[in-house]
Design an enzyme around this catalytic site. Structure first.
Site, PDB file in Angstrom:
ATOM      1  N   CYS A  51       0.792  -1.238   0.000  1.00 37.79           N
ATOM      2  CA  CYS A  51       0.000   0.000   0.000  1.00 37.79           C
ATOM      3  C   CYS A  51       0.820   1.282   0.000  1.00 37.79           C
ATOM      4  O   CYS A  51       0.259   2.364  -0.137  1.00 37.79           O
ATOM      5  CB  CYS A  51      -0.962   0.011   1.182  1.00 37.79           C
ATOM      6  N   CYS A  66      20.693 -11.951  10.857  1.00 33.22           N
ATOM      7  CA  CYS A  66      19.668 -12.986  10.976  1.00 33.22           C
ATOM      8  C   CYS A  66      19.169 -13.473   9.621  1.00 33.22           C
ATOM      9  O   CYS A  66      18.454 -14.464   9.550  1.00 33.22           O
ATOM     10  CB  CYS A  66      18.498 -12.487  11.822  1.00 33.22           C
ATOM     11  N   HIS A 107       8.217 -10.402  11.825  1.00 30.62           N
ATOM     12  CA  HIS A 107       8.024 -10.590  13.266  1.00 30.62           C
ATOM     13  C   HIS A 107       8.937  -9.651  14.038  1.00 30.62           C
ATOM     14  O   HIS A 107       9.937  -9.177  13.504  1.00 30.62           O
ATOM     15  CB  HIS A 107       8.320 -12.046  13.663  1.00 30.62           C
ATOM     16  N   ASP A 115      22.484  -4.127  20.709  1.00 34.88           N
ATOM     17  CA  ASP A 115      22.773  -2.799  21.236  1.00 34.88           C
ATOM     18  C   ASP A 115      22.011  -1.767  20.406  1.00 34.88           C
ATOM     19  O   ASP A 115      22.575  -1.095  19.540  1.00 34.88           O
ATOM     20  CB  ASP A 115      24.284  -2.535  21.202  1.00 34.88           C
ATOM     21  N   ARG A 121      14.043  -6.199  17.702  1.00 36.16           N
ATOM     22  CA  ARG A 121      14.481  -6.514  16.335  1.00 36.16           C
ATOM     23  C   ARG A 121      13.238  -6.800  15.507  1.00 36.16           C
ATOM     24  O   ARG A 121      12.609  -7.842  15.640  1.00 36.16           O
ATOM     25  CB  ARG A 121      15.417  -7.719  16.303  1.00 36.16           C
TER      26      ARG A 121
END
Length: 138
Positions: A51, A66, A107, A115, A121
């Site tokens: 959108c 990650c 998520h 830090d 996150r």
């Protein structure tokens, strides 16, 4: 919940690619380390790919290693919303959605020892966002 942008399933399918639809509208996840923004350092604003709502800014992005773009805070207090995700048995998570259209973004995780100013996150799928680079001329 009523969102500011509401479309039928058919309208979302017409607007989004198959992979965008799978992630944004069916809460899928792109494979780790494959997204176009995982390692991006470009200054700008990250918007919802569905959108166009401003979700995150590059100065809130950090390297968490990650496999997905990570941010420590949304662009505004009303940019995203969260809800409990129990899709993984025994591993409840907090899902992040665009507050404007309800699209799945990823998520958010807390208390991982990063830090950052928030110790959060926001682990966001690259395919769920689009980067609008800052004007380099100003």
């Amino acid at each position: 919940m009523a969102y500011k942008v509401e479309k039928t399933d058919e309208q979302w399918r017409d607007q989004l690619s198959d992979e965008e639809y799978r992630v944004l509208r069916q809460a899928g996840t792109e494979p780790a380390f494959t997204g176009e923004y995982t390692d991006t350092k470009t200054v700008g604003v990250y918007n919802c790919r569905a959108c166009g709502t401003e979700l995150f800014r590059s100065d809130e992005k950090f390297e968490s290693h990650c496999g997905w773009p990570s941010f420590f805070d949304p662009a505004g207090t009303d940019a995203v919303e969260t809800r409990t995700d129990n899709s993984l048995p025994g591993r409840p998570r907090t899902e992040v959605l665009c507050a404007t259209c309800g699209s799945h973004l990823g998520h958010v995780f807390a208390g991982e020892g990063y830090d950052t100013p928030t110790d959060l996150r926001y682990c966001i799928n690259s395919i769920a966002i689009s980067l609008a680079p800052a004007d380099q001329g100003s």
